[in-house]
Scaffold this active site. Sequence first.
Site, mmCIF file in Angstrom:
data_model
loop_
_atom_site.group_PDB
_atom_site.id
_atom_site.type_symbol
_atom_site.label_atom_id
_atom_site.label_comp_id
_atom_site.label_asym_id
_atom_site.label_seq_id
_atom_site.Cartn_x
_atom_site.Cartn_y
_atom_site.Cartn_z
ATOM 1 N N ASP A 48 0.886 -1.154 -0.109
ATOM 2 C CA ASP A 48 -0.019 0.111 0.119
ATOM 3 C C ASP A 48 0.895 1.204 -0.083
ATOM 4 O O ASP A 48 1.537 1.519 1.068
ATOM 5 C CB ASP A 48 -0.786 -0.027 1.184
ATOM 6 C CG ASP A 48 -1.856 1.313 1.272
ATOM 7 O OD1 ASP A 48 -1.860 2.093 0.277
ATOM 8 O OD2 ASP A 48 -2.589 1.322 2.205
ATOM 9 N N TYR A 100 -7.152 16.502 -6.125
ATOM 10 C CA TYR A 100 -6.523 15.679 -7.290
ATOM 11 C C TYR A 100 -5.698 16.923 -8.441
ATOM 12 O O TYR A 100 -4.424 16.493 -8.182
ATOM 13 C CB TYR A 100 -7.557 15.158 -8.108
ATOM 14 C CG TYR A 100 -7.097 14.401 -9.387
ATOM 15 C CD1 TYR A 100 -6.719 13.105 -9.169
ATOM 16 C CD2 TYR A 100 -6.973 14.960 -10.707
ATOM 17 C CE1 TYR A 100 -6.240 12.394 -10.345
ATOM 18 C CE2 TYR A 100 -6.300 14.188 -11.454
ATOM 19 C CZ TYR A 100 -6.237 12.993 -11.344
ATOM 20 O OH TYR A 100 -5.511 12.152 -12.600
ATOM 21 N N GLY A 101 -6.281 17.853 -8.571
ATOM 22 C CA GLY A 101 -5.400 18.729 -9.481
ATOM 23 C C GLY A 101 -4.377 19.231 -8.848
ATOM 24 O O GLY A 101 -3.314 19.447 -9.388
ATOM 25 N N ASN A 118 3.007 5.884 -11.304
ATOM 26 C CA ASN A 118 1.792 5.922 -11.774
ATOM 27 C C ASN A 118 0.767 6.069 -10.730
ATOM 28 O O ASN A 118 -0.325 6.541 -11.130
ATOM 29 C CB ASN A 118 1.686 5.201 -12.926
ATOM 30 C CG ASN A 118 0.375 4.986 -13.276
ATOM 31 O OD1 ASN A 118 -0.237 5.504 -14.070
ATOM 32 N ND2 ASN A 118 -0.188 3.818 -12.875
ATOM 33 N N LYS A 173 -1.388 16.877 -8.772
ATOM 34 C CA LYS A 173 -0.805 16.903 -9.859
ATOM 35 C C LYS A 173 -0.127 18.010 -10.319
ATOM 36 O O LYS A 173 0.951 17.653 -11.020
ATOM 37 C CB LYS A 173 -1.868 16.491 -11.035
ATOM 38 C CG LYS A 173 -2.542 15.111 -10.776
ATOM 39 C CD LYS A 173 -1.533 13.730 -10.914
ATOM 40 C CE LYS A 173 -2.542 12.684 -10.728
ATOM 41 N NZ LYS A 173 -1.821 11.362 -11.048
#
Length: 276
Positions: free
Chosen positions: A69, A161-162, A96, A165
């Site tokens: 994990d 999330y954004g 990834n 990233k």
Amino acid sequence: MTAPLAAAEPNRLALVTGACSGIGRALAEGLAARGHPLVLVSERPAALAEAAAAIREAHGVPVQIVALDLARPEAAAELHAAVRELGLEVDILVNNAGFFFFGETVDADPARASAMLQLHVVTPSLLCTHFGRDMRARGRGHILLVASISAWRDFPGINYYGSSKKYLRGFARALRCELGVHGVNVTCLAPGATATALYSGTSVPVERARRLGVMMDAEVVAEAGLTAMFARRAEHIPGRLTRAMTLAAVLTPQWVIDLLRRHGPWLRRRVDPPRS
């Protein structure tokens, strides 16, 4: 887990996180097709074993699996130690692993948000520290960080999330400068919406979006990413339409985004698909 790989492998070993499905699985397949032995990493042992067996049969390359994990503070150090115990040298690191959820920041489950930040920010950064140090000492290697076109534009409803990233994109650019003088390449892959299980259980019409070209196939994204990495490119957005959409997003004034936020209830939906 299979026996350790022979030291005399003619091709360089690649480690891929989040390798059970989606873009990660396609990246692993693409590397195996090029003759690279693999270490596949995921938190899902059964799916990991299935992926490894299929890749071995299809491409005839040695494949190790490490069930771990990665959304844990100790994960990067544990993975690096596990690879060293196998006597392996990683020359291609593919960061990834990740997951996705819709929802406003203040409505997010703190535990889920923490897991996303750990998986998207902390663990890949520390994997680059551990394995990047080894690559620097050997004077060779590739690191591929999978970000997203959301790194180019702040957008409500996917803030965790954004933002994570966006961090990966900036991190990749600085790391590329640091390691490039030592012969180590760093590439940032920034796909748009991709037709994977990431959207399972959501109202997103994946098949329709794929037919219209709004979503790309994982295999196409992965191949574009590997081509960019081996060409030693700094970053790559796969697909002309995706690049056009990214440019449009960058050029969109903030007041338009604010207007959509006020009058677009679809921006406030919340769904939690499984992690890849």
